[in-house]
Scaffold this motif. Structure first.
Motif, short mmCIF file in Angstrom:
data_model
loop_
_atom_site.label_atom_id
_atom_site.label_comp_id
_atom_site.label_asym_id
_atom_site.label_seq_id
_atom_site.Cartn_x
_atom_site.Cartn_y
_atom_site.Cartn_z
N ASP A 164 0.60 3.17 6.21
CA ASP A 164 0.23 2.29 5.11
C ASP A 164 -1.29 2.18 5.08
O ASP A 164 -1.90 1.57 5.96
N SER A 166 -2.73 1.09 2.20
CA SER A 166 -2.99 0.19 1.09
C SER A 166 -3.52 -1.15 1.58
O SER A 166 -4.52 -1.66 1.07
N HIS A 193 1.76 5.84 2.33
CA HIS A 193 1.93 4.63 1.51
C HIS A 193 0.59 4.31 0.85
O HIS A 193 -0.27 3.66 1.45
N ASP A 196 -0.07 -0.64 -3.12
CA ASP A 196 0.66 -1.88 -2.85
C ASP A 196 -0.09 -3.02 -3.52
O ASP A 196 -1.07 -2.79 -4.25
N GLU A 262 4.29 2.66 -5.32
CA GLU A 262 5.25 1.54 -5.41
C GLU A 262 5.55 1.14 -6.86
O GLU A 262 4.64 1.00 -7.68
N HIS A 266 5.48 -4.82 -5.76
CA HIS A 266 4.29 -4.48 -4.98
C HIS A 266 3.24 -3.80 -5.86
O HIS A 266 2.65 -2.79 -5.49
#
Length: 536
Positions: A164, A166, A193, A196, A262, A266
């Protein structure tokens, strides 16, 4: 085992005595390891023997050896040395990613049906060398590679790690470092990812405000359930050129990148950039707090659907892989229940609940994704099941059926939901949070628990085993702001998950794994990677 007999026969025909004493410390543990007596002496004069088909892997190996010798070894088409070979007949026994690695006193042979298999054979060869070998280059160095015959192939085709970026942006070098560690341990899916609530990290040329506005937040929540702030802004994103560079880096290591964009929840960072995307109409800046936030894309507006298709089109044009992840988790339905536009859409389409509406939307996205030759993936909420204690059960009464082409990434809920998904025809990647979330501390998921994870749930009918594509382990970054804090959570558990994905269940042995882990820990020390010591 057929491959075991094949390699043992080859080994004995080579006239090398078999030893039961030598310990081969490779993570993940290979399927078949037959140690022998003696060793191959690797020096700066050792050549790499490769045809054109395996030249990329030969160049990669030459780069690795250059770290030890200070210069790249010679790559030649014929002769002895480290021989890289493609053999299509091995596909029946070893599949697309398996390999044979044979170390004799006068040569080393890595043979596989595909380039990926050859690459994984190289990773095992690297781990046969002393942990410090690739560090501190110098003339005249040599290393003894133990005589051994290895036949190997993975248990699962999908061996994933998610990062992640983000919540806390990590930049290019950190991603490349993680790709290197994944490659060494034969992991092959990097789940990225990228978007978000707290940050949009991928450049989309048609919508420049996604990064000029959506990649910046003015502050950051410092602790859970706290009003304390870090007191400084946080920003960053990947340009498309940087993404292309990272994709090339991953591809050279036989790692497929699965980008996550997403939707429909999100979405606050995107909404801050383009407020007309909003359901609530109240999001004016990128949030500085974490958790489940109330706003989401207004999927009743055709302009929003077009926006999402435009974004996905640029993503498809960037990433060579065929799978795109659309998230789909933790949508806060209260906003939809209060929205006149959403309620009108539900009435028009004959939808019974917010979850029904989400499936309707997800199917629309899936149809678009399928039409481009790609495949959609999402967290298991996209099936419409109630997996959260805060949801009103009435909100998850569904009549819609999710498109069968969707890949389900299972992260939350009863394990019975996996049985339900595969029996209904869905492919599943098991990322059960109680076993695979790397942001959890070591008391919650100690190393032994990570190692014990079995992506195929207990009690699953064996006829559905093939529907479990593999597993994912996830590094969520809300409370992991620095590279050091990330590394301490990822390592050494990443090594445990690597063995979860590769080694046959019956061959896993935690104590043996711990023994092999010592070599890996020495590597991490030399590379400056912080890792957690102890069980908790």
């Amino acid at each position: 085992m057929k491959t075991m007999k094949l390699i043992l026969a080859f080994f004995l025909l080579a006239g090398i005595a078999v030893s039961a004493q030598a310990e081969i410390n490779i993570i993940p543990r290979p399927v078949s390891v037959v140690p022998g007596n003696g060793s191959f002496t690797l020096t700066e004069k050792t050549a790499i023997v490769s045809g054109e088909a395996t030249r990329p892997e030969a160049s990669y190996l030459a780069g690795i050896l250059a770290k030890a010798f200070g210069e790249k070894p010679h790559i030649k088409a014929k002769g002895k040395g480290i021989e890289l070979k493609l053999n299509a007949t091995l596909k029946d026994s070893l599949g697309d990613e398996g390999y044979l690695l044979t170390v004799e006193s006068k040569r080393i042979v890595i043979e596989a049906a595909t380039r990926a298999g050859v690459f994984y054979g190289i990773q095992s060869l690297r781990q046969l060398l002393p942990p410090a070998f690739e560090f501190h280059p110098g003339k005249g160095k040599s290393a003894a590679v133990p005589v051994v015959a290895i036949a190997d192939k993975p248990r699962f085709a999908w061996r994933g790690f998610m990062l992640d970026v983000s919540r806390h942006f990590k930049g290019v070098d950190v991603v490349k470092s993680m790709l290197d560690q994944m490659a060494l341990m034969k992991m092959n899916v990097f789940h990225w990812h990228l978007t978000d609530d707290q940050g949009w990290r991928i450049e989309i040329k048609k919508y420049p405000k996604l990064t000029s506005v959506g990649s910046y937040r003015k502050d950051t929540q410092a602790a859970r359930h706290s009003d304390k702030r870090e007191g400084k802004p946080h920003s960053g994103f990947y340009t498309q050129e940087q993404i292309k560079d990272i994709i090339a880096y991953a591809t050279a290591r036989h790692i497929n990148i699965v980008p996550e964009i997403e939707m429909p929840g999100h979405a606050s960072a995107a909404i801050a950039a383009y407020p007309w995307l909003s359901t609530l109409g109240t999001t004016t800046e990128v949030p500085v707090t974490f958790g489940k936030l109330p706003d989401s894309f207004n999927i009743a507006d055709p302009r929003v659907i077009q926006f999402l298709e435009d974004v996905l089109t640029e993503v498809f044009n960037l990433f060579p892989g065929k799978v795109v992840h659309i998230g789909g988790d933790e949508v806060m339905y209260d906003a939809w229940k209060k929205s006149k536009a959403m309620q009108a859409l539900m009435k028009k389409e004959g939808l019974t609940s917010p979850a029904d509406l989400q499936i309707w939307f997800t199917n629309r996205i899936s149809q678009f994704v399928d039409s481009t030759g790609h495949r959609m993936m999402g967290w298991n909420e996209i099936l419409g099941d109630n997996v959260h204690e805060w949801l009103d059960p009435a909100d998850t009464q569904v009549k819609q059926t999710l498109a069968k082409s969707a890949i389900i990434e299972f992260w939350k809920g009863s394990l019975d939901l996996i049985n339900k998904a595969v029996s209904n025809g869905y492919d599943v990647v098991n990322a059960y949070h109680r076993m695979t979330y790397l942001d959890y501390n070591y008391k919650t998921i100690p190393l032994s628990k990570a190692y014990s994870f079995n992506p195929i749930p207990e009690g699953l009918d064996p006829k559905y085993d093939s529907k479990i594509l593999g597993f994912g382990c996830q590094m969520w970054s809300e409370w992991i702001p620095t590279t050091k804090s990330m590394d301490l959570k990822v390592f050494p558990r990443l090594a445990a998950y690597a063995e979860v994905g590769w080694t046959p269940l019956a061959d896993k042995n935690y104590q043996r794994f711990l023994g092999a882990l010592h070599n890996m820990e020495q590597r991490w020390q030399l590379e400056g990677i912080d890792y957690h010591k102890g069980e908790e």
